[in-house]
Design an enzyme around this catalytic site. Sequence first.
Site, PDB file in Angstrom:
ATOM      1  N   ASP A 319      -1.884  -4.622 -10.899  1.00 22.86           N
ATOM      2  CA  ASP A 319      -1.400  -4.707  -9.519  1.00 22.86           C
ATOM      3  C   ASP A 319      -0.127  -5.536  -9.411  1.00 22.86           C
ATOM      4  OD1 ASP A 319      -2.985  -6.901 -10.345  1.00 22.86           O
ATOM      5  OD2 ASP A 319      -3.144  -7.609  -8.288  1.00 22.86           O
ATOM      6  N   GLU A 320       0.582  -5.281  -8.313  1.00 26.73           N
ATOM      7  CA  GLU A 320       1.659  -6.139  -7.842  1.00 26.73           C
ATOM      8  C   GLU A 320       2.715  -6.492  -8.889  1.00 26.73           C
ATOM      9  OE1 GLU A 320       0.052  -8.511  -4.098  1.00 26.73           O
ATOM     10  OE2 GLU A 320      -0.906  -9.214  -5.922  1.00 26.73           O
ATOM     11  N   ASN A 321       3.177  -5.491  -9.592  1.00 27.45           N
ATOM     12  CA  ASN A 321       4.370  -5.672 -10.403  1.00 27.45           C
ATOM     13  C   ASN A 321       5.436  -4.796  -9.768  1.00 27.45           C
ATOM     14  OD1 ASN A 321       6.374  -5.778 -12.396  1.00 27.45           O
ATOM     15  ND2 ASN A 321       5.424  -4.070 -13.506  1.00 27.45           N
TER      16      ASN A 321
END
Length: 697
Positions: A319-321
Amino acid sequence: MRLLSALPRQLSALVLVLLMASTALAQPAQPTADTRSLLPVPTTVRWGTATLKPRTTLRPQFQGPPDSATSAAVTRTLARLGLTAPIKNQSATTLPLQINYGKVGRPEQFDEERYSLRVTPTGITIDAPTTLGVLHALATLEQLPQREGRNMVLPEVDIQDQPRFAWRGLLIDVARHFMPVAVIKRNLDAMAAVKLNVLHWHLSDDQGFRVESKTLPRLHEVSGQYYTQAQVREVLRYAAARGIRVLPEFDVPGHTIAWQAAYPQLASGDTLYKTVYQSWRLANVAFDPTKETTYKLLDTLFGEMTALFSDPYFHIGGDENDGRQWRGNPHIMAFAKAKKMLKPDGKTLDKHALQTYFNRRVLTILTKYNKQMVGWDEILGPGLPKNAVIQSWRGKKGLYDAAKAGNRAILSNGYYLDLYLSAANAYGTDPLPVDNPLSVAQQRLIMGGEATMWSEFADSVIVDSRIWPRAAAVAERLWSAREVTSTPDMYRRLATVSRQLEGLGLQHRRAPEQLLRQLAGPTDVGPLRTLAQVLEPVKEYKRHFQGFTYTPSTPLNRLVDAAPAESDVARDFNCRVDSLMGATGALADRGSVFTMIATRRNAVAMRQQLQTWQANHSKLIPRLGSSPTLTEYAPLSAALSAAAALGLERLALLEKQQKPEAEWQAAALKQLDALNKPAGQTELAVLPAIRRLVELK
Ligand code: ACM
């Protein structure tokens, strides 16, 4: 209800009014099955009229392959129920607890969980295909006792039960705040009590890597607090004995500052992290996905961790890259260009393509170690192999897109406990509502869901109070039939479960109370408790943006940390306003007698409550003034008092059957709006209900 319709009209109205008054907080419009205290609601329940006598002791008898975990579970249940043989009590009768099962169940194999449980005056029988069903039957049995005079008795009942979804999880983030083994164990006890069966252990993030690694020891060394491998095995055993599987998560390629502090060669950016991350801000760092050394290190670590964690599933985060470090690194951009991972403009990085490349490399490693990969919904997209499992956190779209693409999926969006939303909110989130957009075959790919406890704002002391009892509402949504949807009935049973969990050692009520006592110092804790009970932390991610910058070392010992995630007191008051509105609306045409009967009980309780709130501020002022950590809450204490005064004015008019002047009402609402200001990262949870009261025409 048929009885009522046979009664004369006037009389039936009176009966109805009295019923409403006596069940002040129930909603008469929503009849529910008699589920007593059972949570989650079983598939079918047939209550009898008899009871198993008090002062009975139960003698367990097993039919099935011997299993020490199951017999230990039976011993625990009997002890909790107080039905073990007394040391000295000749008068106790001994009855059989007959337990029949086919085989020892393995949760990680999705073995059958169904069971039947029969309680009669002559004994108890449990039948289940596997020991997993036996464990669930015992959890149900522990929720059966009901009061009869001065005794607790077990009611006669015949229960057939099975889960709706096979994957019913709770994520605990131990990276942001480390949670010692004892915390994990007591939460496993609570999970078992409500039939959750997956502990998703979020073990690494920017702020820490929490497992001892013998191959790459700097990972745990830079993090300070971590589980030894012996402790991990201890937790796995403890979970397995309760029918719970453990899904480890090592979040890559983003959320990895702790790894980079240990092994800087993993980095894509040129920032050198000397320590784990000391902030909660989203860092958007990521591993360098182009270097073979990255995969070599991951192979080494995952080789070690896949052997340590026995579950066939392994969560790699994902997540969240946002790809900013990749775009900023010429060497990575050159790699992407060579591999045709640019957008059609020929210049911009196709971040998803590069992350999918990374995921496929990781998947190859996990496949070598016989693991199935689970990841957050960002990893879904073209090129993702079908055997990856998607955990949907950003919305339901990811869940359904995954199933449409042929991937199995788990829902977490709607079950984020750290956002301080209500149990009702989670309860209303169904992974597969009637109007879901999936075909029957695609629906089978929806494995279930997970409540998530991200721990930026929860340390080992208060974490239980952020998980429980709300996670039990998620547990019911995932276990019980889709048709089980009565929110008032859920809350009624949630209150009972909350007490049950306290008996199991959970600290969700004790820890906030202890914190309040510390904050009250030498003064009476009562007024501070009155205020705290109607506060809630500001919702969703607002706590990061309320004039106070938290870091991993900020102590979580302010009033906001003692405030409930969901205020029971505010909800009860809101239900009273509902009852009052129901009574004044539906019965207004029946004349003042009926209206008075219907509202009297409520009105008395509401007046007392409002008076308590109104008077609270002056009692609290000395303490608010003398304690630096409490001063910031003074505006909320004053606001509670002022709002309660307005509520009292409106209630007085109601009791006199007078309509409010439009001017008074407009001014009161304006004042309530002005009072609605968060302070100390909390808000007054009771304001909306007082507003509804003031708004009554
Ligand atoms: C997540 O909440 N970033 C999975």
